[in-house]
Design a protein around this motif. Sequence first.
Motif, PDB file in Angstrom:
ATOM      1  N   SER A  16       0.828  -1.211   0.000  1.00 39.98           N
ATOM      2  CA  SER A  16       0.000   0.000   0.000  1.00 39.98           C
ATOM      3  C   SER A  16       0.857   1.253   0.000  1.00 39.98           C
ATOM      4  O   SER A  16       0.532   2.251  -0.659  1.00 39.98           O
ATOM      5  CB  SER A  16      -0.950   0.001   1.207  1.00 39.98           C
ATOM      6  N   GLU A  17       1.961   1.231   0.725  1.00 39.28           N
ATOM      7  CA  GLU A  17       2.879   2.373   0.724  1.00 39.28           C
ATOM      8  C   GLU A  17       3.489   2.560  -0.668  1.00 39.28           C
ATOM      9  O   GLU A  17       3.610   3.682  -1.167  1.00 39.28           O
ATOM     10  CB  GLU A  17       3.972   2.162   1.765  1.00 39.28           C
ATOM     11  N   ASP A  20       0.743   3.944  -2.981  1.00 40.61           N
ATOM     12  CA  ASP A  20       0.511   5.367  -2.747  1.00 40.61           C
ATOM     13  C   ASP A  20       1.590   6.207  -3.431  1.00 40.61           C
ATOM     14  O   ASP A  20       1.302   7.255  -4.024  1.00 40.61           O
ATOM     15  CB  ASP A  20       0.510   5.671  -1.254  1.00 40.61           C
ATOM     16  N   ASN A  82      -6.891  -0.957  -3.403  1.00 44.65           N
ATOM     17  CA  ASN A  82      -6.031   0.191  -3.110  1.00 44.65           C
ATOM     18  C   ASN A  82      -6.444   1.408  -3.923  1.00 44.65           C
ATOM     19  O   ASN A  82      -6.415   2.541  -3.425  1.00 44.65           O
ATOM     20  CB  ASN A  82      -4.571  -0.156  -3.378  1.00 44.65           C
ATOM     21  N   ILE A  86      -7.675   5.031  -2.238  1.00 41.78           N
ATOM     22  CA  ILE A  86      -7.120   6.341  -2.560  1.00 41.78           C
ATOM     23  C   ILE A  86      -8.209   7.288  -3.055  1.00 41.78           C
ATOM     24  O   ILE A  86      -8.243   8.471  -2.714  1.00 41.78           O
ATOM     25  CB  ILE A  86      -6.003   6.198  -3.602  1.00 41.78           C
ATOM     26  N   ARG A  94      -5.719   4.180   6.396  1.00 44.67           N
ATOM     27  CA  ARG A  94      -4.800   3.185   5.842  1.00 44.67           C
ATOM     28  C   ARG A  94      -4.579   2.022   6.806  1.00 44.67           C
ATOM     29  O   ARG A  94      -4.539   0.868   6.386  1.00 44.67           O
ATOM     30  CB  ARG A  94      -3.458   3.822   5.496  1.00 44.67           C
TER      31      ARG A  94
END
Length: 290
Positions: A16-17, A20, A82, A86, A94
């Motif tokens: 996920s990081e 992003d 994901n 966003i 998150r």
Amino acid sequence: DAAGRAAVVAWMREFSEFYDAFAPVFTGFSVAVRSDRSLAGASAPVSAGFGQALRPHLVLDDGAVEPGVMASTIVTMIVRANLLRIGSGGLVGRKRFVEALGATVHRTLVGPVPGLDDGAAGPRPARPARLRSSIPDLSPPAGRTLSPQGERMRARIVEAGVEVFPKLGYHETRVDDVVAAAGASHGSFYRYFEGKDDLFRVLATEAAEKLIGCIDAFPGGDDAAALHDWLDTWFGLYAEHGGIIGLWRETQFPDRALEALTKRVADVALARLLDALGEGAVGDPLVDAM
């Protein structure tokens, strides 16, 4: 076991990081593919490699499901969830998202785990108040009755929009392109639509209404045949409207009304999915719906 679940959640946090950090690149690539089909092949090795890496971790009964299909499903689930996170404007944080999606992926990989997937995790989070149950009605204004000829012309313009927008992209599409594909005049176009933004709102709303109607028909319980029939219907609708839905999802709109409609429809879809899941959601219902 719990250690395996924690490992998947940790991996999901890293993913996920990463997502992003590169979300604009992923979105931009999806849009570029629509104008240059030669780029489509560039993503295939990445997707195939992602799925191939997942295959050894799948726990499947012999012949129950094709490993490649299961791997592709998990990849799609992770990426799309994901993307929705966003685009949801902070609907779910998150930390909550990562833990819940990690648990869902773990269940998909190894099946439900006693003590982790039997409701022992405590009360479920409250349903967000902003989720609504209906989308705006964009049919012709009340009191404006179209003749049979007018209905046919409007339908031709709508059909042309379904064809032209995904082919050219939202920003590149002009009213000239739509009327040429419809075999209509500019006067006819502006009799039914204020401009291309108005036409796209109608196309997007019609597609959303059909897909949300399919969500409402989601079969509860564990009837595999009913679920297969539902999936056939869903993918048929997506094949029919996927060009508009995909373009809608990927485009940054200059028109505020379109941006507001996008958020409204996403919230409605999530609300209907929550209703469809009911008490059957094993994990976090909102993240399961995403």
